[in-house]
Design an enzyme around this catalytic site. Structure first.
Site, PDB file in Angstrom:
ATOM      1  N   HIS A  75       0.798  -1.223   0.000  1.00  0.00           N
ATOM      2  CA  HIS A  75       0.000   0.000   0.000  1.00  0.00           C
ATOM      3  C   HIS A  75       0.831   1.275   0.000  1.00  0.00           C
ATOM      4  O   HIS A  75       0.391   2.302  -0.506  1.00  0.00           O
ATOM      5  CB  HIS A  75      -1.042  -0.045   1.109  1.00  0.00           C
ATOM      6  CG  HIS A  75      -2.203  -0.904   0.712  1.00  0.00           C
ATOM      7  ND1 HIS A  75      -2.286  -2.235   1.037  1.00  0.00           N
ATOM      8  CD2 HIS A  75      -3.277  -0.642  -0.080  1.00  0.00           C
ATOM      9  CE1 HIS A  75      -3.377  -2.751   0.490  1.00  0.00           C
ATOM     10  NE2 HIS A  75      -3.988  -1.802  -0.190  1.00  0.00           N
TER      11      HIS A  75
ATOM     12  N   CYS B  69      -9.784  -1.830 -10.721  1.00  0.00           N
ATOM     13  CA  CYS B  69      -9.215  -0.751  -9.919  1.00  0.00           C
ATOM     14  C   CYS B  69      -7.875  -1.149  -9.310  1.00  0.00           C
ATOM     15  O   CYS B  69      -7.387  -0.518  -8.396  1.00  0.00           O
ATOM     16  CB  CYS B  69     -10.188  -0.296  -8.848  1.00  0.00           C
ATOM     17  SG  CYS B  69     -10.810  -1.634  -7.837  1.00  0.00           S
TER      18      CYS B  69
END
Ligand code: PEP
Ligand code: MG
Length: 758
Positions: free
Chosen positions: A364, A677
């Site tokens: 992330h 996505c």
């Protein structure tokens, strides 16, 4: 022999310098094997020769002087074969070379083992003996084990430049030191290394000598006083409500922070020259050990309090350091594991790149770096964290490479690339209001992923036509408890208003895996296969309902479509259950008298099972969106955060592409919109292939959006479909990558596939 193996490894690991480590090694090994000679030959890649780097038993004068050609002698053969060679009488071997120069007498017994790191031979470890002797199997295994451990030490020394220093001819020109990692966020940057330490993690605090004892003492005293003050205040707050025995805990805390308790010990260590954080870690660790050995479970439990206190003091110490830390204009943030929190301490205009030793391309933090438009290299495990502060670095985020102390030639090369990128970025600004439509009229929606940064205007500036993924974890991560429904509504509303009347896709809470909430810890052996995403929220309907209600309310009175998206779906049951809860939340909001529209509900396809059930899922929801980051991780069984296997994480793996195409087909058959996505959507190659597969929505970070739009506008769908047809016949990722690169270059789109330095 096992004991001495451990001892040797320890000697080597704790030696004061690399030189000393090598010297200790040869002495130790010679003794352990009871042999006459032990040597280490190290590869100098620039000179393409092996250096006689350490020795016990031959003429010491030649250590650091004498070299061998890569293919010379038995040492060369060991390296060539990348396998041990064990000879009773080496003199009979055709590759035997008598190295009289270094004082070799006709040694007969020879055992050489390669030192290999990441598939590369870094050197050769050799033992020899005058009379014929057969080094037995266990001796061979001993050396092989040792060499494998030594490889890490050598790789590290290589990274710090110690190997180059040792193996170069004195006075020769400085060589660029290259550290390899994986591409984290595209772009190139040059700057000064600033090392960041994890916040409040005692075990990772390094020992560090200080010559400013007074300042360290002062910092420490202040930190203790701040923590004491905090505790006192909290105690007072609870004075009315808590029973006396609970309140006593606060006194116990204060007592432990008395001058003659923990702080006294820490001060003693600072006075000996240890910096405050290191001294604190040492003292807390000792106290913890004492507590752990206690029989009384109540007292043992108190160990947790000591740890907690230690962390509190450390947090204050680090906070005051962070505030004091100087950030050069072009700072390259380097850390063991760079986190979103660390990025917050540096003024954004000074952050030029990120280098993280841990993590990989779809961690992330890497996604965050992309969203910020900051080049990043992940999993650069060999970067010497404690020696790199202030070094000049070149970060190549396209190829996952970091150069330290670059030569003039190298800097010029990269500066040119940086200038070209700048120019391109300026041109791209003009595309902002133009539609993303191919040369032959095919329309693709380019949406943004949002949530990791609070940067809304930037997404709109770049021409985003909607939000394809709002990662709602972030408002949860920045709190110290679950945010209330109203707190969530306010945040969601701000985004929806900013994007009005565009559609907004809100993903329900996706914690677990690598995303943890400090106040809701989940400890598991296999977090990515554990309690994650929808699994957590279905087990906690109160959290799910509050979030969905907040989303629905936030959408009140707006034209923009609210799409609620469910993460980590692995079967229809979860979808049915979640849809039931969404329906309930919707009715509750209606009952409260808020006038809201029915949201769309969709699922993320990110678990392989969902690929095979894509039609079933599509039939039961309003839309599908592929989460290719997780889908790739699960299909290839490659942890998206683990640098050891980062090389296996292939975004354009044939199997992954096949799955992506199947999902698109399934959605088309069921006549439901299909989006993606994951990060693949934001790469030029990925975008072209996905567009060809018929993905309606490509959702990506705002940074990449203009580049992808440029590609879409400069290509025909028929061209892209031809490429896809070819690609789907290919059997290896490498082939696909190379083919697509070349196709884009041939199509005049080479600016989005930058060249590699080598
Ligand atoms: C994905 O898995 O591709 C995705 C978009 O979700 P995240 O990266 O937040 O797991
Ligand atoms: Mg995911």
């Amino acid at each position: 022999m096992l004991a001495s193996l451990r001892e040797i490894v320890q000697d080597v690991a704790t030696a004061g310098s690399f030189r000393e480590a090598l010297d200790l090694l040869v002495i130790d090994v010679r003794a352990a094997l009871g042999t006459e000679v032990c040597s280490v030959y190290l590869m100098n890649a620039a000179r393409d020769r092996f250096l006689f780097a350490a020795n016990e038993g031959l003429n010491q004068a030649f250590v650091g002087e004498f070299t061998l050609a890569v293919n010379e002698g038995l040492v060369g053969l060991v390296a060539e074969r990348a396998e041990p060679i064990n000879l009773e009488d080496a003199t009979n071997h055709p590759r035997f070379v008598f190295l009289e120069a270094i004082g070799e007498e006709p040694f007969h017994a020879f055992l050489g083992v390669p030192i290999i790191h990441h598939r590369t031979v870094l050197g050769v470890l050799v033992v020899q003996q005058r009379e014929t002797r057969r080094f037995d199997e266990s001796e061979e295994a001993f050396l092989v084990t040792l060499a494998a451990q030594l490889a890490t030490v050598i790789a590290h020394a290589e990274a710090t430049g110690e190997v180059v220093a040792l193996t170069s001819v004195p006075g020769s020109e400085r060589e660029d030191v290259l550290y390899r990692g994986v591409a984290g966020s595209p772009g190139i940057a040059m700057g000064t290394a600033v090392v960041v330490l994890p916040l409040a993690d005692l075990s990772s605090v390094p020992d560090r000598e200080t010559d400013d004892i007074t300042t360290e003492l002062m910092l420490f005293d202040r930190a203790v006083e701040t923590v004491r003050e905090d505790i006192r205040r909290t105690g007072e707050q609870f004075a009315e409500t808590l029973p006396a025995e609970e309140l006593a805990l606060f006194d116990a805390y204060l007592h432990m922070l008395d001058d003659n308790a923990i702080p006294g010990d820490v001060r003693d260590r600072i006075r000996l020259g240890q910096w405050a954080q290191g001294a604190l870690r040492q003292v807390i660790r000792e106290h913890l050990r004492t507590f752990e050995q206690m029989d009384d479970p109540y007292l043992r439990e108190r160990g947790a309090d000591v740890k907690d206190l230690g962390l509190r003091v450390l947090a204050v110490l680090q906070d005051s350091r962070a505030r004091k830390q100087h950030f050069p204009e072009q700072s390259v943030l380097v850390g063991e594991e760079v986190t979103a929190g660390m990025l917050a301490v540096i003024p954004p205009e000074r952050l030029s790149a990120i280098v993280s030793l841990q993590g990989a391309g779809s961690s992330h933090v890497a996604i965050l770096a992309r969203a910020l438009g900051v080049p990043a290299v992940m999993g650069a495990v060999d970067v010497p964290l404690y020696h790199i502060e202030n070094a000049e670095l070149v970060v190549d985020g396209y190829y996952g490479e970091v150069y330290a102390n670059p030569s003039r030639t190298l800097s010029t090369h990269f500066q040119q690339l940086i200038d070209e990128e700048h120019e391109f970025a300026t041109e791209l600004e003009e595309l902002k209001d133009l539609p993303s439509v191919t040369n032959d009229g095919w329309r693709v929606r380019l949406w943004v992923n949002i949530g990791l940064t609070g940067d809304l205007t930037r997404s709109l500036d770049r021409g985003a036509e909607g939000i394809g993924l709002f990662r709602t974890e972030v408002p949860f991560m920045t709190q110290d408890r679950f945010p209330t429904e109203e707190e969530q509504r306010v945040i969601y509303r701000a985004h929806m208003e900013a994007f009005e009347p565009r559609p907004v896709t809100m993903r329900t809470l996706d914690i677990g895996g690598d995303k943890a909430l400090s106040y809701f810890p989940i400890t598991e052996e296999n977090p990515f296969l554990g309690w994650r995403g929808i699994r957590v929220t279905l087990d906690h309907p109160e959290i799910f309902l509050a979030q969905v209600r907040a989303m629905i309310k936030a959408n009140a009175g707006l034209q923009g479509l609210l799409r609620i998206m469910l993460p980590m779906i692995s079967g229809l049951d979860e979808v049915i259950e979640a849809k039931g809860l969404v329906k309930r939340a919707f009715e509750e909001v209606r009952e409260e008298g808020v006038n809201v529209k029915q949201p769309h509900v969709g699922v993320m396809v990110e678990v392989p099972a969902a690929v095979y059930q894509a039609r079933t899922l599509a039939r039961n929801v309003d839309f599908l969106a592929v989460g290719s980051n997780d889908l790739t991780q699960y299909m290839l069984a490659v942890d998206r955060n683990n640098p050891r296997v980062a090389g296996l994480y292939k975004e354009v793996h044939p199997a992954v592409l096949m799955a992506l195409r199947e999902v698109a087909r399934a959605a088309h058959v069921e006549e439901k919109p299909i989006g993606i996505c994951g990060e693949l959507a934001g790469t030029p190659i990925g975008a072209v292939l996905l567009m060809a597969m018929g993905y309606d929505v490509l959702s990506m970070n705002a940074t990449n959006l203009p580049k992808v739009k440029w590609v879409i506008r400069n290509i025909k769908r028929s061209q892209a479909r031809r490429m896809l047809a070819r690609v789907l016949k290919m059997e290896q990722s490498k082939e696909i990558e190379e083919y697509m690169r070349q196709e884009l270059i041939d199509a005049g789109l080479g600016r989005v596939v930058p060249r590699h330095h080598h």
